[in-house]
Design a protein around this motif. Structure first.
Motif, short mmCIF file in Angstrom:
data_model
loop_
_atom_site.label_atom_id
_atom_site.label_comp_id
_atom_site.label_asym_id
_atom_site.label_seq_id
_atom_site.Cartn_x
_atom_site.Cartn_y
_atom_site.Cartn_z
N THR A 173 0.83 -1.21 0.00
CA THR A 173 0.00 0.00 0.00
C THR A 173 0.86 1.26 0.00
O THR A 173 0.63 2.20 -0.76
N LEU A 174 1.90 1.27 0.85
CA LEU A 174 2.75 2.45 0.99
C LEU A 174 3.65 2.69 -0.22
O LEU A 174 3.78 3.81 -0.70
N PHE A 175 4.28 1.61 -0.69
CA PHE A 175 5.35 1.77 -1.68
C PHE A 175 4.97 1.39 -3.11
O PHE A 175 5.77 1.59 -4.03
N THR A 176 3.77 0.85 -3.29
CA THR A 176 3.32 0.53 -4.65
C THR A 176 2.05 1.29 -5.01
O THR A 176 2.00 1.97 -6.04
N LEU A 177 1.04 1.22 -4.15
CA LEU A 177 -0.23 1.87 -4.46
C LEU A 177 -0.18 3.38 -4.25
O LEU A 177 -0.79 4.12 -5.02
N MET A 178 0.53 3.84 -3.21
CA MET A 178 0.62 5.29 -2.99
C MET A 178 1.36 5.99 -4.13
O MET A 178 0.90 7.03 -4.61
N PRO A 179 2.52 5.46 -4.59
CA PRO A 179 3.14 6.08 -5.77
C PRO A 179 2.23 6.03 -6.99
O PRO A 179 2.21 6.98 -7.79
N LEU A 180 1.47 4.93 -7.14
CA LEU A 180 0.54 4.84 -8.27
C LEU A 180 -0.54 5.91 -8.15
O LEU A 180 -0.92 6.53 -9.16
N LEU A 181 -1.03 6.17 -6.93
CA LEU A 181 -2.02 7.23 -6.72
C LEU A 181 -1.43 8.58 -7.07
O LEU A 181 -2.10 9.42 -7.70
N LEU A 182 -0.16 8.82 -6.67
CA LEU A 182 0.51 10.08 -7.01
C LEU A 182 0.63 10.23 -8.52
O LEU A 182 0.44 11.33 -9.06
N ILE A 183 0.94 9.13 -9.21
CA ILE A 183 1.06 9.15 -10.67
C ILE A 183 -0.28 9.48 -11.32
O ILE A 183 -0.37 10.31 -12.23
N VAL A 184 -1.36 8.83 -10.84
CA VAL A 184 -2.70 9.07 -11.40
C VAL A 184 -3.12 10.52 -11.19
O VAL A 184 -3.63 11.18 -12.13
N ILE A 185 -2.91 11.05 -9.98
CA ILE A 185 -3.28 12.44 -9.70
C ILE A 185 -2.45 13.40 -10.55
O ILE A 185 -2.98 14.35 -11.14
N SER A 186 -1.14 13.15 -10.62
CA SER A 186 -0.26 14.03 -11.39
C SER A 186 -0.66 14.07 -12.85
O SER A 186 -0.77 15.16 -13.45
N TYR A 187 -0.92 12.90 -13.45
CA TYR A 187 -1.25 12.88 -14.87
C TYR A 187 -2.67 13.35 -15.14
O TYR A 187 -2.97 13.83 -16.25
N SER A 188 -3.55 13.23 -14.17
CA SER A 188 -4.89 13.81 -14.33
C SER A 188 -4.79 15.32 -14.43
O SER A 188 -5.42 15.96 -15.29
N LEU A 189 -3.96 15.92 -13.56
CA LEU A 189 -3.75 17.37 -13.60
C LEU A 189 -2.99 17.79 -14.85
O LEU A 189 -3.26 18.84 -15.43
N ILE A 190 -2.02 16.95 -15.27
CA ILE A 190 -1.25 17.25 -16.48
C ILE A 190 -2.15 17.25 -17.71
O ILE A 190 -2.11 18.18 -18.53
N ILE A 191 -2.98 16.22 -17.85
CA ILE A 191 -3.88 16.13 -19.01
C ILE A 191 -4.87 17.28 -19.02
O ILE A 191 -5.16 17.88 -20.06
N SER A 192 -5.39 17.62 -17.82
CA SER A 192 -6.31 18.74 -17.72
C SER A 192 -5.64 20.04 -18.15
O SER A 192 -6.24 20.87 -18.85
N SER A 193 -4.38 20.21 -17.75
CA SER A 193 -3.64 21.42 -18.11
C SER A 193 -3.33 21.45 -19.60
O SER A 193 -3.43 22.50 -20.25
N ILE A 194 -2.98 20.30 -20.19
CA ILE A 194 -2.65 20.23 -21.61
C ILE A 194 -3.87 20.55 -22.47
O ILE A 194 -3.77 21.23 -23.50
N LEU A 195 -5.04 20.06 -22.04
CA LEU A 195 -6.27 20.30 -22.82
C LEU A 195 -6.65 21.77 -22.86
O LEU A 195 -7.40 22.20 -23.75
#
Length: 318
Positions: free
Chosen positions: A204-226
């Motif tokens: 949870t700490l070292f696999t899923l939490m980084p994955l959550l950070l990746i999902v949030i980061s790229y959601s904001l990135i895609i929103s900004s790119i659009l």
């Protein structure tokens, strides 16, 4: 291989592809070629990120760490796997197995956390470009990379220590190419509920939490790119993170497929599923590190220009 009643094992038998000598020879050649490509590709990325001053940025610092990580990760298992393919005695000592477990888990954990750090770097670069030099200065990105390595070492040290303290009885056959920590843990003739709980927390700490950070980061990135109106501006912005996103999809996609695929048919065709699991594990352990430098070099103009510059400099020096 069965042992008499005893609680101390001196070695494990790595089943791998035992019983399929032709497949072993085929896989020996394929994996050897892949390993050479891994060393050359990732080694080149490390070299150009050090020698080319234009690549002395947080993104390429993280990329150099990722390349070094891939070399370390594959070196913990591939050489011993190649030896086992050609050897009739496919065994590994208990201490050797413990070292392999520790290094494999440490490298895997570090890569998960490092990919999360790289996603955050891309988020700041695209969504807050004016603040990027301040937020991602050397005082930030070096500790972020060091923290990724520290997290991997600590997680692996705790889990490996708990596993080697378990009691192992008769069975010493690991149905795998290498000492994978979960496979070894399930061979114990003792209660492993505490180990499983700690593994769940660590996942949870070292696999899923980084994955959550990746999902949030790229959601904001895609929103900004659009929100960028010129199409060429969008493509340019997306090209700066497309390579990392491709690596993330391959890395996490393989993990999720390995551990979340349905298990209901195992009893019907267990041998085929064993072979499938091993091939998936092989893809995860060899193909991904081999593809990382190819993805970054093919989809990144800076890397291609740096490689060309390095080659030209070597030719002219001659």
């Amino acid at each position: 291989m069965e042992w008499e009643n005893q609680t101390i094992l001196v070695e494990f038998f790595l089943k791998g592809l035992s019983g399929y000598p032709r497949l072993e020879r085929l896989f020996f050649v394929l994996i050897l070629i892949m390993y050479v490509v891994i060393l050359l590709g990732n080694g080149t990325l490390i070299l150009i990120s050090i020698l080319d001053s234009h690549l002395h940025t947080p993104m390429y610092f993280f990329l150099g760490n990722l390349s070094f990580l891939d070399i370390c990760y594959t070196t913990t298992s591939i050489p011993s796997t190649l030896v086992n393919f050609l050897s009739e005695r496919k065994t590994i000592s208990f201490p050797g197995c413990a070292v392999q477990m520790f290094l494999g888990l440490a490298m895997g954990t570090t890569e998960c956390v490092l990919l999360g750090m790289m996603a955050f770097d891309r988020y700041v670069a695209i969504c807050n470009p004016l603040r990027y030099p301040v937020v991602m200065g050397k005082i930030s990105y070096v500790p972020m990379a060091a923290g990724s390595w520290f997290a991997g070492v600590i997680n692996s040290a705790v889990q490996t220590t708990l596993v080697v303290q378990l009691t192992f009885c008769r069975n010493n056959v690991i149905n795998h190419f290498s000492c994978e920590i979960l496979a070894v843990m399930k061979m114990a003739c003792a209660d492993i509920s505490d180990n499983e709980f700690i593994m769940l927390v660590a996942t949870t700490l070292f696999t899923l939490m980084p994955l959550l950070l990746i999902v949030i980061s790229y959601s904001l990135i895609i929103s900004s790119i659009l929100k960028i109106h010129p199409s060429d501006g969008r493509s340019r912005a997306f090209s700066t993170c497309s390579a990392h996103l491709t690596v993330v999809i391959i890395f996490y996609g393989t993990i999720l497929f390995m551990y979340m695929k349905p298990k209901s048919k195992e009893t019907l065709n267990s041998h085929d599923l064993d072979a499938t699991d091993k091939l998936i594990s092989l893809f995860y352990g060899v193909m991904t590190p081999m593809m990382n430098p190819l993805i970054y070099s093919l989809r990144n103009k800076d890397v291609k220009e740096a490689v060309k510059h390095l080659l030209r400099r070597k030719i002219f020096n001659k």
